[in-house]
Design a protein around this motif. Structure first.
Motif, PDB file in Angstrom:
ATOM      1  N   ALA A 291       0.803  -1.111  -0.079  1.00  0.00           N
ATOM      2  CA  ALA A 291      -0.106  -0.043   0.134  1.00  0.00           C
ATOM      3  C   ALA A 291       0.728   1.194  -0.107  1.00  0.00           C
ATOM      4  O   ALA A 291       0.760   2.219  -0.757  1.00  0.00           O
ATOM      5  N   ILE A 292       1.818   1.145   0.927  1.00  0.00           N
ATOM      6  CA  ILE A 292       2.755   2.491   0.955  1.00  0.00           C
ATOM      7  C   ILE A 292       3.550   2.794  -0.399  1.00  0.00           C
ATOM      8  O   ILE A 292       3.727   3.915  -1.149  1.00  0.00           O
ATOM      9  N   GLY A 293       3.840   1.814  -1.089  1.00  0.00           N
ATOM     10  CA  GLY A 293       4.588   2.026  -2.240  1.00  0.00           C
ATOM     11  C   GLY A 293       3.554   2.385  -3.384  1.00  0.00           C
ATOM     12  O   GLY A 293       3.806   3.388  -4.327  1.00  0.00           O
ATOM     13  N   LEU A 294       2.179   2.047  -3.330  1.00  0.00           N
ATOM     14  CA  LEU A 294       1.444   2.479  -4.178  1.00  0.00           C
ATOM     15  C   LEU A 294       0.875   4.096  -3.815  1.00  0.00           C
ATOM     16  O   LEU A 294       0.916   4.869  -4.920  1.00  0.00           O
ATOM     17  N   PHE A 295       0.738   4.228  -2.610  1.00  0.00           N
ATOM     18  CA  PHE A 295       0.640   5.558  -2.170  1.00  0.00           C
ATOM     19  C   PHE A 295       1.763   6.664  -2.624  1.00  0.00           C
ATOM     20  O   PHE A 295       1.179   7.932  -2.883  1.00  0.00           O
ATOM     21  N   LEU A 296       2.883   6.232  -2.423  1.00  0.00           N
ATOM     22  CA  LEU A 296       4.118   7.044  -2.662  1.00  0.00           C
ATOM     23  C   LEU A 296       3.954   7.438  -4.164  1.00  0.00           C
ATOM     24  O   LEU A 296       4.425   8.303  -4.692  1.00  0.00           O
ATOM     25  N   GLU A 297       3.657   6.447  -4.920  1.00  0.00           N
ATOM     26  CA  GLU A 297       3.631   6.425  -6.364  1.00  0.00           C
ATOM     27  C   GLU A 297       2.536   7.334  -7.072  1.00  0.00           C
ATOM     28  O   GLU A 297       3.002   8.265  -7.874  1.00  0.00           O
ATOM     29  N   LYS A 298       1.466   7.066  -6.428  1.00  0.00           N
ATOM     30  CA  LYS A 298       0.168   7.872  -6.996  1.00  0.00           C
ATOM     31  C   LYS A 298      -0.355   8.821  -5.937  1.00  0.00           C
ATOM     32  O   LYS A 298      -0.964   9.609  -6.513  1.00  0.00           O
ATOM     33  N   GLY A 299      -0.073   8.823  -4.943  1.00  0.00           N
ATOM     34  CA  GLY A 299      -0.679   9.726  -3.752  1.00  0.00           C
ATOM     35  C   GLY A 299      -1.799   9.014  -3.088  1.00  0.00           C
ATOM     36  O   GLY A 299      -2.518   7.972  -3.547  1.00  0.00           O
ATOM     37  N   PHE A 300      -1.937   9.294  -1.914  1.00  0.00           N
ATOM     38  CA  PHE A 300      -2.663   8.473  -0.869  1.00  0.00           C
ATOM     39  C   PHE A 300      -4.466   8.462  -1.513  1.00  0.00           C
ATOM     40  O   PHE A 300      -4.879   7.273  -1.515  1.00  0.00           O
ATOM     41  N   ASP A 301      -4.792   9.654  -1.791  1.00  0.00           N
ATOM     42  CA  ASP A 301      -6.222   9.820  -2.054  1.00  0.00           C
ATOM     43  C   ASP A 301      -6.293   9.243  -3.651  1.00  0.00           C
ATOM     44  O   ASP A 301      -7.692   9.024  -4.105  1.00  0.00           O
ATOM     45  N   ALA A 302      -5.413   9.084  -4.337  1.00  0.00           N
ATOM     46  CA  ALA A 302      -5.627   8.508  -5.660  1.00  0.00           C
ATOM     47  C   ALA A 302      -5.629   7.099  -5.616  1.00  0.00           C
ATOM     48  O   ALA A 302      -5.846   6.359  -6.699  1.00  0.00           O
ATOM     49  N   VAL A 303      -5.308   6.439  -4.715  1.00  0.00           N
ATOM     50  CA  VAL A 303      -5.212   4.736  -4.597  1.00  0.00           C
ATOM     51  C   VAL A 303      -6.431   4.156  -3.714  1.00  0.00           C
ATOM     52  O   VAL A 303      -6.683   4.896  -2.468  1.00  0.00           O
ATOM     53  N   SER A 304      -7.351   3.501  -4.290  1.00  0.00           N
ATOM     54  CA  SER A 304      -8.349   3.120  -3.729  1.00  0.00           C
ATOM     55  C   SER A 304      -7.900   1.698  -2.882  1.00  0.00           C
ATOM     56  O   SER A 304      -6.864   1.046  -2.850  1.00  0.00           O
ATOM     57  N   VAL A 305      -8.552   1.239  -1.847  1.00  0.00           N
ATOM     58  CA  VAL A 305      -8.600   0.212  -1.030  1.00  0.00           C
ATOM     59  C   VAL A 305      -8.444  -0.991  -1.954  1.00  0.00           C
ATOM     60  O   VAL A 305      -7.851  -2.132  -1.753  1.00  0.00           O
ATOM     61  N   ALA A 306      -9.583  -1.048  -2.863  1.00  0.00           N
ATOM     62  CA  ALA A 306      -9.703  -2.296  -3.772  1.00  0.00           C
ATOM     63  C   ALA A 306      -8.395  -2.543  -4.595  1.00  0.00           C
ATOM     64  O   ALA A 306      -7.824  -3.377  -4.808  1.00  0.00           O
ATOM     65  N   GLU A 307      -7.737  -1.188  -4.976  1.00  0.00           N
ATOM     66  CA  GLU A 307      -6.457  -1.511  -5.920  1.00  0.00           C
ATOM     67  C   GLU A 307      -5.487  -2.004  -4.825  1.00  0.00           C
ATOM     68  O   GLU A 307      -4.366  -2.719  -5.460  1.00  0.00           O
ATOM     69  N   VAL A 308      -5.259  -1.742  -3.622  1.00  0.00           N
ATOM     70  CA  VAL A 308      -4.200  -2.229  -2.633  1.00  0.00           C
ATOM     71  C   VAL A 308      -4.539  -3.707  -2.609  1.00  0.00           C
ATOM     72  O   VAL A 308      -3.397  -4.364  -2.785  1.00  0.00           O
ATOM     73  N   ALA A 309      -5.644  -4.003  -2.491  1.00  0.00           N
ATOM     74  CA  ALA A 309      -6.082  -5.405  -2.100  1.00  0.00           C
ATOM     75  C   ALA A 309      -5.729  -6.313  -3.376  1.00  0.00           C
ATOM     76  O   ALA A 309      -5.080  -7.385  -3.250  1.00  0.00           O
ATOM     77  N   ALA A 310      -5.998  -5.717  -4.534  1.00  0.00           N
ATOM     78  CA  ALA A 310      -5.600  -6.468  -6.004  1.00  0.00           C
ATOM     79  C   ALA A 310      -4.015  -6.609  -6.138  1.00  0.00           C
ATOM     80  O   ALA A 310      -3.420  -7.605  -6.350  1.00  0.00           O
ATOM     81  N   ALA A 311      -3.258  -5.510  -5.659  1.00  0.00           N
ATOM     82  CA  ALA A 311      -1.791  -5.493  -5.787  1.00  0.00           C
ATOM     83  C   ALA A 311      -1.436  -6.478  -4.610  1.00  0.00           C
ATOM     84  O   ALA A 311      -0.089  -7.296  -5.183  1.00  0.00           O
ATOM     85  N   ALA A 312      -1.992  -6.880  -3.544  1.00  0.00           N
ATOM     86  CA  ALA A 312      -1.446  -7.468  -2.392  1.00  0.00           C
ATOM     87  C   ALA A 312      -1.909  -8.950  -2.687  1.00  0.00           C
ATOM     88  O   ALA A 312      -1.579 -10.016  -1.852  1.00  0.00           O
TER      89      ALA A 312
END
Length: 209
Positions: free
Chosen positions: A25-46
């Motif tokens: 999640a932190i990797g995605l947030f740093l790349e795209k911004g916290f508000d731009a990443v959904s929980v569903a996107e984090v779940a899929a990546a994990a």
């Protein structure tokens, strides 16, 4: 395998799951911004389901704050190392400055700076972090005896450590060399803990007033 062995393996797997999901999640947030990443996107990546993610992390912000969760009970653990609670905390904080512990704010590694920028630059994370501070205070207050005086002392101590760390991070993030900031940070920490020592004379572990 014994029950204790099974339990230990289960706990290690659980902890590993926390770490993997949080870091993803932190990797995605740093790349795209916290508000731009959904929980569903984090779940899929994990590679887990959204309901499973929420079993581990009730709020989106917890995905970030898990990285510092281990520090919640740190002050409470340290105060018993003596000879007095303040002396133990001073020694621990100064040692952190010396080794560049990220929790002191005195670390210029790009990933550390990026994490702190994410944390301090996202309003919802700042708000959620207040619960982390409250739990740190509560644990420290309990270690100091749990009465009103202990709670007042814990509030002062945690505030001092937080403000010192944020000042260090602000200067390092602003481009100042770590070694330059360290000299001032050590002097500031010494002054701050001198004042705590003077104002909280007689403070002991587990001895309510």
């Amino acid at each position: 395998m014994s029950d204790s062995g099974t339990g230990g393996l289960r706990e290690r797997k659980k902890r590993r799951m926390y770490e993997v999901v949080s870091e993803t999640a932190i990797g995605l947030f740093l790349e795209k911004g916290f508000d731009a990443v959904s929980v569903a996107e984090v779940a899929a990546a994990a590679e887990i389901s959204k309901p499973t993610l929420f079993r581990y992390f009730p709020a989106k912000e917890d995905l970030v704050l898990y990285r510092i969760a281990d520090h919640e009970g740190e002050a409470a653990r340290v105060v018993g190392e003596g000879p007095t609670p303040i002396a133990a905390l001073r020694r621990h904080f100064l040692a952190g400055l010396e080794r560049g512990d990220p929790v002191t704010g005195l670390n210029a590694h790009p990933q550390v700076l990026a994490f702190h920028t994410l944390l301090y630059g996202t309003p919802s994370l700042v708000a959620r972090a207040s619960a982390h501070v409250e739990r740190s205070e509560a644990a420290l207050a309990e270690a100091l005896g749990g009465d009103l005086d202990a709670r007042l002392a814990a509030g002062q101590i945690i505030a001092v450590q937080r403000i010192l760390a944020q000042e260090n991070w602000r200067r390092v993030a602003g481009g100042e060399a770590v070694e330059v900031v360290r000299r001032d940070a050590v002097a500031a920490a010494e002054r701050a803990f001198d004042r705590l020592e003077g104002g909280l004379a007689g403070l002991r572990v587990g001895q309510p007033g």
